[in-house]
Design a protein around this motif. Structure first.
Motif, PDB file in Angstrom:
ATOM      1  N   ASP A  11       0.834  -1.201   0.000  1.00 26.53           N
ATOM      2  CA  ASP A  11       0.000   0.000   0.000  1.00 26.53           C
ATOM      3  C   ASP A  11       0.870   1.253   0.000  1.00 26.53           C
ATOM      4  O   ASP A  11       0.592   2.212  -0.726  1.00 26.53           O
ATOM      5  CB  ASP A  11      -0.943   0.020   1.210  1.00 26.53           C
ATOM      6  CG  ASP A  11      -2.060  -1.003   1.109  1.00 26.53           C
ATOM      7  OD1 ASP A  11      -2.319  -1.495  -0.018  1.00 26.53           O
ATOM      8  OD2 ASP A  11      -2.662  -1.318   2.152  1.00 26.53           O
ATOM      9  N   ASP A  12       1.925   1.246   0.809  1.00 27.49           N
ATOM     10  CA  ASP A  12       2.849   2.380   0.845  1.00 27.49           C
ATOM     11  C   ASP A  12       3.525   2.562  -0.514  1.00 27.49           C
ATOM     12  O   ASP A  12       3.667   3.685  -0.992  1.00 27.49           O
ATOM     13  CB  ASP A  12       3.927   2.179   1.916  1.00 27.49           C
ATOM     14  CG  ASP A  12       3.397   2.375   3.327  1.00 27.49           C
ATOM     15  OD1 ASP A  12       2.277   2.930   3.473  1.00 27.49           O
ATOM     16  OD2 ASP A  12       4.097   1.964   4.272  1.00 27.49           O
ATOM     17  N   GLN A  13       3.938   1.457  -1.107  1.00 32.72           N
ATOM     18  CA  GLN A  13       4.588   1.519  -2.409  1.00 32.72           C
ATOM     19  C   GLN A  13       3.649   2.104  -3.463  1.00 32.72           C
ATOM     20  O   GLN A  13       4.051   2.942  -4.259  1.00 32.72           O
ATOM     21  CB  GLN A  13       5.066   0.127  -2.851  1.00 32.72           C
ATOM     22  CG  GLN A  13       6.344  -0.307  -2.204  1.00 32.72           C
ATOM     23  CD  GLN A  13       7.503   0.590  -2.585  1.00 32.72           C
ATOM     24  OE1 GLN A  13       7.783   0.809  -3.756  1.00 32.72           O
ATOM     25  NE2 GLN A  13       8.176   1.134  -1.583  1.00 32.72           N
ATOM     26  N   GLU A  14       2.412   1.676  -3.437  1.00 30.59           N
ATOM     27  CA  GLU A  14       1.430   2.195  -4.394  1.00 30.59           C
ATOM     28  C   GLU A  14       1.221   3.693  -4.191  1.00 30.59           C
ATOM     29  O   GLU A  14       1.198   4.464  -5.140  1.00 30.59           O
ATOM     30  CB  GLU A  14       0.104   1.448  -4.244  1.00 30.59           C
ATOM     31  CG  GLU A  14      -0.899   1.776  -5.313  1.00 30.59           C
ATOM     32  CD  GLU A  14      -2.148   0.918  -5.216  1.00 30.59           C
ATOM     33  OE1 GLU A  14      -3.249   1.491  -5.380  1.00 30.59           O
ATOM     34  OE2 GLU A  14      -2.016  -0.288  -4.973  1.00 30.59           O
ATOM     35  N   ARG A  15       1.115   4.102  -2.939  1.00 27.77           N
ATOM     36  CA  ARG A  15       0.931   5.519  -2.622  1.00 27.77           C
ATOM     37  C   ARG A  15       2.149   6.337  -3.047  1.00 27.77           C
ATOM     38  O   ARG A  15       2.018   7.397  -3.663  1.00 27.77           O
ATOM     39  CB  ARG A  15       0.665   5.693  -1.119  1.00 27.77           C
ATOM     40  CG  ARG A  15       0.471   7.141  -0.685  1.00 27.77           C
ATOM     41  CD  ARG A  15       0.344   7.291   0.832  1.00 27.77           C
ATOM     42  NE  ARG A  15       1.411   6.671   1.582  1.00 27.77           N
ATOM     43  CZ  ARG A  15       2.638   7.190   1.753  1.00 27.77           C
ATOM     44  NH1 ARG A  15       2.942   8.349   1.196  1.00 27.77           N
ATOM     45  NH2 ARG A  15       3.550   6.566   2.469  1.00 27.77           N
ATOM     46  N   LEU A  16       3.342   5.847  -2.730  1.00 23.38           N
ATOM     47  CA  LEU A  16       4.567   6.559  -3.096  1.00 23.38           C
ATOM     48  C   LEU A  16       4.708   6.692  -4.614  1.00 23.38           C
ATOM     49  O   LEU A  16       5.068   7.759  -5.119  1.00 23.38           O
ATOM     50  CB  LEU A  16       5.796   5.837  -2.526  1.00 23.38           C
ATOM     51  CG  LEU A  16       5.970   5.900  -1.017  1.00 23.38           C
ATOM     52  CD1 LEU A  16       7.037   4.912  -0.557  1.00 23.38           C
ATOM     53  CD2 LEU A  16       6.320   7.310  -0.572  1.00 23.38           C
ATOM     54  N   LEU A  17       4.395   5.616  -5.325  1.00 23.07           N
ATOM     55  CA  LEU A  17       4.467   5.678  -6.784  1.00 23.07           C
ATOM     56  C   LEU A  17       3.417   6.633  -7.330  1.00 23.07           C
ATOM     57  O   LEU A  17       3.705   7.419  -8.240  1.00 23.07           O
ATOM     58  CB  LEU A  17       4.305   4.284  -7.402  1.00 23.07           C
ATOM     59  CG  LEU A  17       4.380   4.234  -8.926  1.00 23.07           C
ATOM     60  CD1 LEU A  17       5.731   4.748  -9.426  1.00 23.07           C
ATOM     61  CD2 LEU A  17       4.118   2.813  -9.419  1.00 23.07           C
TER      62      LEU A  17
END
Length: 133
Positions: A11-17
């Motif tokens: 989820d963090d990775q998706e948000r950061l991207l």
């Protein structure tokens, strides 16, 4: 517990991207507008801001590569603009010199590569001299 950590990380990775992509798209849009209006200064400013999104260690390799490919594709438009001297009215040596003043190292390197490849192709100076720099 490990499953929760990886889901949160995803989820963090998706948000950061998503955040990096939003900034990239905005800067790419403004860079494109500057290119359309033959505004070299703004094109360089927005391309530098766009490249700055690559200055992160937070993205996973897969997400970083996705962002990198988008940035690289947009830099091809900038290189086309550099090739058309009638649009920016600058000698390649002056253009090459001007991108060396980018504030951060990563944008400076990418812009030097973009301008340098066009500079070499223009044959305004020996490739050996440009590559030494």
């Amino acid at each position: 517990m490990a499953g929760r950590m990886s889901v949160a990380n995803l989820d963090d990775q998706e948000r950061l991207l998503d955040e990096a992509t939003a900034v990239f798209k905005e800067q790419a849009f403004h860079m494109g507008r500057a290119i359309e209006s033959d505004n070299l200064r703004d094109a360089l400013k927005h391309s530098s801001n766009m490249i700055c999104e690559l200055r992160t260690s937070l993205l996973s390799p897969k997400n970083y590569y996705e962002l990198y490919t988008r940035v690289f594709d947009e830099l091809q438009n900038l290189a086309k603009f550099f090739r058309d001297k009638s649009r920016h009215n600058r000698k390649m040596s002056d253009l090459y010199e001007s991108v060396q003043h980018a504030g951060n190292i990563l944008p400076r390197l990418y812009l030097l590569i973009s301008v340098g490849s066009v500079y070499i192709a223009s044959k305004e100076a020996p490739a050996k001299d440009i590559l030494k720099d």
